[in-house]
Scaffold this motif. Structure first.
Motif, mmCIF file in Angstrom:
data_model
loop_
_atom_site.group_PDB
_atom_site.id
_atom_site.type_symbol
_atom_site.label_atom_id
_atom_site.label_comp_id
_atom_site.label_asym_id
_atom_site.label_seq_id
_atom_site.Cartn_x
_atom_site.Cartn_y
_atom_site.Cartn_z
ATOM 1 N N GLN A 21 35.841 30.420 18.560
ATOM 2 C CA GLN A 21 35.189 29.867 17.377
ATOM 3 C C GLN A 21 34.776 30.954 16.393
ATOM 4 O O GLN A 21 34.801 30.736 15.183
ATOM 5 C CB GLN A 21 33.990 29.019 17.804
ATOM 6 N N ALA A 22 34.403 32.139 16.899
ATOM 7 C CA ALA A 22 34.044 33.245 16.010
ATOM 8 C C ALA A 22 35.224 33.660 15.140
ATOM 9 O O ALA A 22 35.043 34.165 14.027
ATOM 10 C CB ALA A 22 33.549 34.438 16.833
ATOM 11 N N ARG A 23 36.437 33.427 15.637
ATOM 12 C CA ARG A 23 37.650 33.751 14.880
ATOM 13 C C ARG A 23 38.151 32.559 14.068
ATOM 14 O O ARG A 23 39.160 32.646 13.382
ATOM 15 C CB ARG A 23 38.748 34.216 15.843
ATOM 16 N N GLU A 24 37.456 31.425 14.210
ATOM 17 C CA GLU A 24 37.835 30.169 13.558
ATOM 18 C C GLU A 24 39.243 29.765 13.956
ATOM 19 O O GLU A 24 40.030 29.280 13.141
ATOM 20 C CB GLU A 24 37.694 30.279 12.037
ATOM 21 N N LEU A 27 42.292 25.425 19.229
ATOM 22 C CA LEU A 27 42.769 25.530 20.608
ATOM 23 C C LEU A 27 44.254 25.886 20.625
ATOM 24 O O LEU A 27 44.701 26.710 21.433
ATOM 25 C CB LEU A 27 42.540 24.210 21.350
ATOM 26 N N ASP A 28 45.014 25.276 19.731
ATOM 27 C CA ASP A 28 46.454 25.539 19.665
ATOM 28 C C ASP A 28 46.741 26.992 19.296
ATOM 29 O O ASP A 28 47.667 27.605 19.823
ATOM 30 C CB ASP A 28 47.132 24.600 18.655
ATOM 31 N N ARG A 29 45.940 27.550 18.392
ATOM 32 C CA ARG A 29 46.144 28.944 17.986
ATOM 33 C C ARG A 29 45.914 29.888 19.163
ATOM 34 O O ARG A 29 46.709 30.792 19.413
ATOM 35 C CB ARG A 29 45.200 29.287 16.823
ATOM 36 N N LEU A 30 44.823 29.686 19.901
ATOM 37 C CA LEU A 30 44.549 30.551 21.048
ATOM 38 C C LEU A 30 45.623 30.381 22.123
ATOM 39 O O LEU A 30 46.076 31.365 22.708
ATOM 40 C CB LEU A 30 43.164 30.254 21.638
ATOM 41 N N ALA A 31 46.059 29.151 22.335
ATOM 42 C CA ALA A 31 47.110 28.918 23.323
ATOM 43 C C ALA A 31 48.380 29.672 22.957
ATOM 44 O O ALA A 31 49.011 30.307 23.809
ATOM 45 C CB ALA A 31 47.395 27.418 23.437
ATOM 46 N N ALA A 32 48.740 29.644 21.663
ATOM 47 C CA ALA A 32 49.946 30.335 21.210
ATOM 48 C C ALA A 32 49.794 31.849 21.324
ATOM 49 O O ALA A 32 50.709 32.549 21.774
ATOM 50 C CB ALA A 32 50.261 29.938 19.769
ATOM 51 N N GLU A 33 48.636 32.378 20.917
ATOM 52 C CA GLU A 33 48.402 33.820 20.963
ATOM 53 C C GLU A 33 48.402 34.342 22.400
ATOM 54 O O GLU A 33 48.877 35.444 22.677
ATOM 55 C CB GLU A 33 47.067 34.175 20.288
#
Length: 201
Positions: A21-24, A27-33
């Motif tokens: 959340q600090a990076r805004e 869930l999909d973005r973190l999963a991809a990264e």
């Protein structure tokens, strides 16, 4: 999950969610990264699973933080020292016969050093995926006998022996003896999360 594992899982979930959340990030973005499924991210953030060390390392790298930032409660700290009391390390691996891998200390990114306390019971083996390029591991056997497999080659060590090896290849720690094996492990990983930080800058 037992109470200790559940407490750890809930703490990990809270820290992962805070970092995301600090990076805004969605869930999909973190999963991809991180290269893990969205369902896994949801389960981790809810504290519904005890994620593997490999999954935690992928999440930490994607978020550009060190592993201890996700798994350890805040230790006693001042400007000069940070203390982790006996029993307060994060138990991140439990073997089928009661062995444990405990992360007891670590230093900040971008150059991460982790200090682990390992115990392997007879017949236990922990396999580790290759870490990021340039990772080095230093291992010192405290008691018993340990076999370290590095890129398919086995190295037998007894109490007092030490080994330095590349952690950026598949490796494993195994106890093929009849007694408990204990060892300390230091992991040095250069520039953790730097590729993600550079992409954001």
């Amino acid at each position: 999950m037992d109470e200790e594992t559940e407490t750890l899982a809930l703490g990990i979930g809270r820290r992962v969610r805070e970092q995301r959340q600090a990076r805004e990030w969605t869930l999909d973005r973190l999963a991809a990264e991180a290269g893990v499924s969205r369902r896994m991210i949801v389960n981790v953030e809810q504290g519904a699973v005890n994620p593997s060390i490999g999954t935690l390392l992928r999440l930490a790298d994607a978020l550009g933080v060190r592993l201890p930032a996700l798994v350890q409660a805040r230790a006693e700290a001042s400007d000069l020292v940070e203390v982790t009391r006996r029993g307060d390390g994060a138990v991140l691996w439990v073997g089928e016969h009661g062995g444990r891998g405990v992360l007891v200390a670590g230093i900040e990114s971008p150059d991460v050093v982790e200090l682990w306390d390992w115990a392997l019971e007879p017949g236990e083996r922990h396999a580790s995926e290759a870490h990021s390029t340039g990772t080095r591991e230093l291992l010192h056997v405290i008691a018993g006998e340990v076999v370290i497999e590095v890129a398919g080659v086995a190295h037998a060590l007894a109490a007092g022996d030490a080994l330095t090896f590349s952690g950026d290849v598949d490796h494993a720690y195994a106890n093929r003896s009849a007694g408990t094996a204990r060892f300390s492990l230091a992991v040095f990983e250069f520039g953790v999360g730097s590729s993600h930080r550079e992409a954001r800058s």
